[in-house]
Design an enzyme around this catalytic site. Structure first.
Site, short mmCIF file in Angstrom:
data_model
loop_
_atom_site.label_atom_id
_atom_site.label_comp_id
_atom_site.label_asym_id
_atom_site.label_seq_id
_atom_site.Cartn_x
_atom_site.Cartn_y
_atom_site.Cartn_z
N LEU A 35 170.60 28.97 -7.31
CA LEU A 35 170.50 30.20 -8.12
C LEU A 35 171.78 31.02 -8.07
CD1 LEU A 35 166.84 31.20 -7.19
CD2 LEU A 35 167.65 29.81 -9.11
N GLY A 38 173.20 34.46 -13.12
CA GLY A 38 172.56 34.18 -14.42
C GLY A 38 171.04 34.12 -14.24
N HIS A 39 170.62 33.34 -13.24
CA HIS A 39 169.18 33.31 -12.93
C HIS A 39 168.72 34.71 -12.51
CE1 HIS A 39 170.54 29.11 -11.76
NE2 HIS A 39 169.59 28.84 -12.64
N LYS A 151 172.42 31.05 -22.55
CA LYS A 151 173.42 30.05 -22.14
C LYS A 151 173.01 28.64 -22.60
CE LYS A 151 175.85 27.49 -19.00
NZ LYS A 151 174.92 26.55 -18.51
N SER A 187 177.02 28.68 -13.98
CA SER A 187 176.21 27.46 -14.04
C SER A 187 176.14 26.87 -12.64
CB SER A 187 176.85 26.44 -14.99
OG SER A 187 176.33 25.14 -14.74
P1 AMP Z 1 168.74 26.02 -14.80
O1 AMP Z 1 168.45 26.33 -13.35
O2 AMP Z 1 170.14 25.64 -15.06
O3 AMP Z 1 167.72 25.08 -15.38
O4 AMP Z 1 168.54 27.40 -15.57
C1 AMP Z 1 167.36 28.15 -15.45
C2 AMP Z 1 167.41 29.27 -16.46
O5 AMP Z 1 168.53 30.11 -16.19
C3 AMP Z 1 167.56 28.77 -17.90
O6 AMP Z 1 166.74 29.56 -18.74
C4 AMP Z 1 169.02 29.01 -18.17
O7 AMP Z 1 169.31 29.21 -19.54
C5 AMP Z 1 169.27 30.27 -17.37
N1 AMP Z 1 170.69 30.41 -17.09
C6 AMP Z 1 171.51 29.49 -16.53
N2 AMP Z 1 172.78 29.94 -16.48
C7 AMP Z 1 172.77 31.18 -17.04
C8 AMP Z 1 173.77 32.17 -17.30
N3 AMP Z 1 175.05 31.97 -16.97
N4 AMP Z 1 173.39 33.32 -17.89
C9 AMP Z 1 172.08 33.54 -18.23
N5 AMP Z 1 171.10 32.64 -18.01
C10 AMP Z 1 171.43 31.48 -17.42
#
Ligand code: AMP
Length: 285
Positions: A35, A38-39, A151, A187
């Site tokens: 995490l 963004g999360h 994103k 990311s």
């Molecule tokens: P993930 O853990 O990569 O599957 O992402 C989980 C959630 O966090 C998804 O809805 C992504 O779009 C969101 N997310 C990931 N990176 C970002 C970011 N830099 N800004 C905003 N939301 C993000």
């Protein structure tokens, strides 16, 4: 409420039912862990809007098209739990693979028309895996609202469409992309970049910003805007472009003219790490 870690769907159901009995609405933030801010922005938003905030952490095997990406995906559970606690989440659902996929999975969600292009073109089966796991999580948690990042614009469009077309009783909330000071979208994969690749990676957002500026200034021809943005990427030898496309925001189809809002989305490899990013553009803005 303090943070409670749950491993089974049954435990989640009863914890959510308890929260509902006390009058709380329920917000779900699905993640794959590792995490970052963004999360965090999604958890914050859920915290503002829901009495009970559920974060799921599950590295979903069926959405990976490359075994090595799945195997090397960062797994940092202890840090993630501390992060969720600090952000004020109430429940964290951390299922084992066998909990989510007890037997061979025979039922899948297919969102046609939105998954053959952009990332879907290069990651066969990816969005089927995403849509399937998100529907499973929605069915387990049954939240009022679920939170996703802009994103992953194609993922967001696919989930919105799934929810609409399958009458899933949940409101999908989108949150803006959170970036590093140099523009790189946060990311979980960024931590796998070498220092040189990390220094080069903001080129993707710079290319997208140029596309955004050109369309705001009234450039109507997507091919021209695309060529300029690709020119920026070509200036960075560590960047290998997978795609850069200008599409409409609903159906994600290439546009022949930029006359309304468009999504400019790209995927670029830095060594073995694939990064994606996008911007929403509107002419004359
Ligand atoms: P993930 O853990 O990569 O599957 O992402 C989980 C959630 O966090 C998804 O809805 C992504 O779009 C969101 N997310 C990931 N990176 C970002 C970011 N830099 N800004 C905003 N939301 C993000």
């Amino acid at each position: 409420m303090s943070l409670t870690v749950l491993r089974s769907a049954a435990e989640v159901r009863s914890a959510v039912a308890r929260a509902r009995r006390s009058g709380a609405s329920v917000g779900l933030v699905p993640t794959m862990g590792a995490l970052h801010a963004g999360h965090g922005s999604l958890i914050d938003r859920a915290r503002q809007e829901a009495g009970c905030v559920v974060v799921s952490i599950f590295v979903n095997p069926i959405q990976f098209d490359r075994r090595d990406d799945f195997e090397h995906y960062p797994r940092l559970l202890e840090t993630d739990l501390a992060f969720c606690g600090a952000r004020g989440a109430d429940l964290v659902f951390v299922p084992a693979e066998e909990e989510m996929y007890a037997g061979p999975q025979r039922a899948f969600v297919e969102v046609t028309g939105l998954t053959e292009q952009l990332c879907g073109r290069f990651r066969p089966g990816h969005f089927r895996g995403v849509a399937t796991v998100v529907l499973k999580l929605l069915n387990i948690v049954q939240p009022d609202r679920a939170y996703f990042g802009q994103k992953d614009a194609q993922q967001l469009a696919v989930i919105r469409r799934m929810v609409r077309d399958l009458n899933v009783p949940v409101e999908i909330i989108a949150a803006p992309t959170v970036r590093e000071p140099d523009g790189l979208a946060l990311s979980s994969r960024n931590r796998r970049l070498t220092p040189e690749q990390r220094a080069a990676a903001p080129v993707l957002y710079r290319a997208l910003q140029l596309a955004e500026r050109l369309s705001a200034e009234g450039a109507e021809h997507p091919e021209r805007v695309k060529a300029e943005a690709l020119g920026v990427l070509a200036g960075q030898p560590l960047a290998r472009v997978e795609y850069l496309e200008i599409v409409d925001t609903e159906e994600l189809q290439p546009v022949s003219r930029i006359t309304g809002p468009v999504l400019v989305a790209g995927a670029v490899w830095f060594g073995s790490i694939r990064l994606i990013d996008n911007v929403l553009c509107a002419p004359g803005r």
